[in-house]
Design an enzyme around this catalytic site. Structure first.
Site, PDB file in Angstrom:
ATOM      1  N   CYS A 154      24.464 -14.503   0.550  1.00 12.63           N
ATOM      2  CA  CYS A 154      24.090 -13.765  -0.666  1.00 12.63           C
ATOM      3  C   CYS A 154      23.155 -12.599  -0.364  1.00 12.63           C
ATOM      4  O   CYS A 154      23.008 -11.692  -1.168  1.00 12.63           O
ATOM      5  CB  CYS A 154      23.447 -14.699  -1.687  1.00 12.63           C
ATOM      6  SG  CYS A 154      21.965 -15.530  -1.101  1.00 12.63           S
TER       7      CYS A 154
ATOM      8  N   ASP B   7      15.556 -22.467   4.394  1.00 12.47           N
ATOM      9  CA  ASP B   7      16.316 -23.461   5.144  1.00 12.47           C
ATOM     10  C   ASP B   7      17.810 -23.185   5.219  1.00 12.47           C
ATOM     11  O   ASP B   7      18.454 -23.505   6.214  1.00 12.47           O
ATOM     12  CB  ASP B   7      16.115 -24.850   4.522  1.00 12.47           C
ATOM     13  CG  ASP B   7      14.726 -25.401   4.822  1.00 12.47           C
ATOM     14  OD1 ASP B   7      14.253 -25.188   5.940  1.00 12.47           O
ATOM     15  OD2 ASP B   7      14.145 -26.039   3.933  1.00 12.47           O
ATOM     16  N   GLN B   8      18.386 -22.616   4.175  1.00 12.59           N
ATOM     17  CA  GLN B   8      19.837 -22.537   4.089  1.00 12.59           C
ATOM     18  C   GLN B   8      20.463 -21.648   5.150  1.00 12.59           C
ATOM     19  O   GLN B   8      21.581 -21.900   5.600  1.00 12.59           O
ATOM     20  CB  GLN B   8      20.258 -22.046   2.704  1.00 12.59           C
ATOM     21  CG  GLN B   8      20.084 -23.090   1.610  1.00 12.59           C
ATOM     22  CD  GLN B   8      20.571 -22.576   0.266  1.00 12.59           C
ATOM     23  OE1 GLN B   8      20.309 -21.431  -0.106  1.00 12.59           O
ATOM     24  NE2 GLN B   8      21.269 -23.420  -0.470  1.00 12.59           N
TER      25      GLN B   8
ATOM     26  N   GLN C 130      24.162 -21.737   7.430  1.00  9.33           N
ATOM     27  CA  GLN C 130      25.143 -20.661   7.261  1.00  9.33           C
ATOM     28  C   GLN C 130      25.395 -19.943   8.583  1.00  9.33           C
ATOM     29  O   GLN C 130      26.528 -19.569   8.904  1.00  9.33           O
ATOM     30  CB  GLN C 130      24.629 -19.670   6.201  1.00  9.33           C
ATOM     31  CG  GLN C 130      24.535 -20.268   4.812  1.00  9.33           C
ATOM     32  CD  GLN C 130      23.751 -19.376   3.853  1.00  9.33           C
ATOM     33  OE1 GLN C 130      22.854 -18.641   4.267  1.00  9.33           O
ATOM     34  NE2 GLN C 130      24.071 -19.447   2.581  1.00  9.33           N
TER      35      GLN C 130
ATOM     36  N   GLY D 118      28.208 -26.054  -6.536  1.00  4.04           N
ATOM     37  CA  GLY D 118      27.966 -25.926  -5.096  1.00  4.04           C
ATOM     38  C   GLY D 118      26.569 -26.364  -4.716  1.00  4.04           C
ATOM     39  O   GLY D 118      25.799 -26.892  -5.536  1.00  4.04           O
ATOM     40  N   LYS D 119      26.207 -26.131  -3.463  1.00  2.00           N
ATOM     41  CA  LYS D 119      24.914 -26.558  -2.930  1.00  2.00           C
ATOM     42  C   LYS D 119      23.758 -25.932  -3.695  1.00  2.00           C
ATOM     43  O   LYS D 119      22.767 -26.596  -4.001  1.00  2.00           O
ATOM     44  CB  LYS D 119      24.827 -26.198  -1.445  1.00  2.00           C
ATOM     45  CG  LYS D 119      23.546 -26.694  -0.782  1.00  2.00           C
ATOM     46  CD  LYS D 119      23.561 -26.391   0.713  1.00  2.00           C
ATOM     47  CE  LYS D 119      22.281 -26.909   1.363  1.00  2.00           C
ATOM     48  NZ  LYS D 119      22.265 -26.618   2.830  1.00  2.00           N
ATOM     49  N   MET D 120      23.872 -24.652  -4.027  1.00  3.33           N
ATOM     50  CA  MET D 120      22.791 -23.966  -4.745  1.00  3.33           C
ATOM     51  C   MET D 120      22.570 -24.618  -6.105  1.00  3.33           C
ATOM     52  O   MET D 120      21.431 -24.790  -6.550  1.00  3.33           O
ATOM     53  CB  MET D 120      23.126 -22.492  -4.916  1.00  3.33           C
ATOM     54  CG  MET D 120      23.398 -21.802  -3.602  1.00  3.33           C
ATOM     55  SD  MET D 120      22.283 -20.528  -3.074  1.00  3.33           S
ATOM     56  CE  MET D 120      22.099 -19.391  -4.332  1.00  3.33           C
ATOM     57  N   SER D 121      23.663 -24.984  -6.780  1.00  3.84           N
ATOM     58  CA  SER D 121      23.551 -25.630  -8.092  1.00  3.84           C
ATOM     59  C   SER D 121      22.905 -27.005  -7.963  1.00  3.84           C
ATOM     60  O   SER D 121      22.068 -27.393  -8.791  1.00  3.84           O
ATOM     61  CB  SER D 121      24.938 -25.768  -8.734  1.00  3.84           C
ATOM     62  OG  SER D 121      25.505 -24.502  -8.981  1.00  3.84           O
TER      63      SER D 121
END
Length: 429
Positions: free
Chosen positions: A50, A115-116, A120, A191-194
């Site tokens: 993003c 962390d993400q 990625q 998804g993961k963010m949600s």
């Protein structure tokens, strides 16, 4: 041959430009097929998140390779060069290596140490390896960058507090409402963010959370995991507008999931509504922000909350930078020594050949000696040869680190007659 990074990221590129160069899953596959046909690119990895769309590559010709990557972006996404030329980030050699290490460690993220990005980063490398788009140089670079990132997290505790974009989004909302617990929230996407956003909302005591997704089964799975989460059919998402106080949207849709015209006829103009759009491309039509009592916040605006955590992480980031400098130097020394590795191998084979030939003749004349004595002579001879070549090998490595590897390799090949040794063969170390 050199390492180059070309792309666009959050530091100098606005969101409307970044979303135009964000690779969807199907686009990424096509991008790899296209770039593998490039004339001047030997290896490459696409990193698309993003906050960034970047290509790390090994180029046969640095200038032509850079132009090839820029033109790839323009052609692949059908961009107008004049609209993106000023946003391109281009890094070469040591700067490119340091950038890759910084990205892996989260030092180049919107939020320092988030962390993400490491996951990625690893996924991007693995995706490229599976498609045989990388070789020894980028495989080494990415593996070393991951190792350093893990060391930084372990030694500096830079990621001790979770600061993903989803977490920041919830903290951002918390600043807007005095009593977050009483608010009703609709989360679009599963998804993961949600999921991270939902966990943060539950942690803060929010009682009514609804989730909707184009694939209802995935939303149902999420509601099963979290008891406080209810499921809404995706087609009914607009019906929830008058009821909820907050919307968090994070899908991978290539178009708006909340459109201006339908939204206008569905929401309650007399009620405050806060919308956080953390998707790229954006989920929410920006013009919705013009409606009465609606506050729409996008990725770039979350940086104000991220800045609050900056001071607490400055010292950790300084320590991390020192670790990266040291580990970058180690990688760069390895990379600069690539031309001499085949020569060092050739010297070893050359010395071994001489020792074996001379030992064979010597030992045949000393058959009267016992096996123990013969073994001692063999060990002494091999050890002597190793010592004789220790200095030349050391100087070859030093020359490589000083970026004189090509010159010293050529001279060594001629001195020792290593005509079969090639700088392009058996690269390793």
């Amino acid at each position: 041959m050199d390492i180059v990074v070309v792309g666009l990221n959050h530091k100098k590129t606005p969101i409307h430009v970044r979303e135009s160069v964000s690779f969807s899953e199907s686009q990424r596959e096509k991008a790899y097929e296209s770039l593998k046909k490039a004339h001047y690119i030997k290896e490459f990895v696409i990193i698309s998140t993003c906050n960034r769309s970047e290509i790390v590559a090994v180029a046969k010709d640095i200038e032509k390779g850079t132009d090839e990557l820029k033109n790839f972006y323009i052609d692949f996404f059908n961009l107008k060069e004049k609209n993106v030329a000023s946003y391109f980030m281009t890094l070469y050699s040591d700067d490119a290596v340091k950038h890759v290490f910084n990205v892996a460690a989260g030092l180049d993220s919107l939020v320092i140490g988030e962390d993400q990005i490491l996951g990625q980063f690893r996924n991007a490398h693995e995706y490229s390896r599976e498609r045989k788009a990388t070789d020894k140089v980028l495989n080494k670079l990415f593996l070393e960058a991951v190792t350093t990132a893990k060391k930084i997290k372990r030694e500096t505790q830079i990621s001790e507090k979770s600061l993903s974009i989803s977490t920041i989004a919830v903290k951002f909302i918390e600043k807007k409402f005095e009593d977050l617990q009483s608010k009703k929230v609709l989360v679009i996407g599963v998804g993961k963010m949600s999921r991270i956003a939902i966990e943060n909302l539950i942690y803060r005591g929010v009682e009514e959370i609804f989730v909707t997704n184009r694939t209802k089964g995935h939303a149902t799975d999420l509601s099963t995991r979290y008891e406080k989460v209810g499921v809404v059919d995706f087609k009914d998402r607009y019906k929830m507008l008058p009821y909820v106080d907050i919307i968090i949207s994070s899908t991978s849709a290539p178009h708006y999931v909340l459109k201006k015209d339908i939204f206008k006829d569905s929401y309650n103009a007399d009620k405050q509504l806060c919308i956080i759009d953390i998707a790229l491309p954006r989920d929410v039509d920006p013009q919705i922000n013009d409606f009465q009592n609606v506050s729409l916040y996008e990725l770039d605006e979350l940086k104000s909350v991220a800045d609050e955590n900056f001071k607490a992480r400055v010292e950790a980031a300084k320590m991390a930078s020192q670790i990266i400098i040291e580990d970058c130097i180690k990688f760069e020394n390895w990379y600069n020594c690539l031309p001499v590795f085949p020569i060092i191998k050739g010297l070893g084979e050359y010395s071994q050949e001489i020792v074996n030939r001379e030992l064979e003749g010597l030992l045949s004349r000393l058959e009267h000696l016992g096996e123990k004595d013969l073994r001692q002579i063999e060990l002494f001879t091999k050890g002597l040869a190793k010592k004789l070549f220790k200095r030349p090998i050391h100087e070859l490595k030093r020359a490589g680190e000083d970026r004189q590897g090509e010159l010293y390799s050529k001279v060594t090949k001629e001195l020792f007659g290593l005509m079969d040794a090639s700088c392009k063969k058996d690269i390793g170390g």
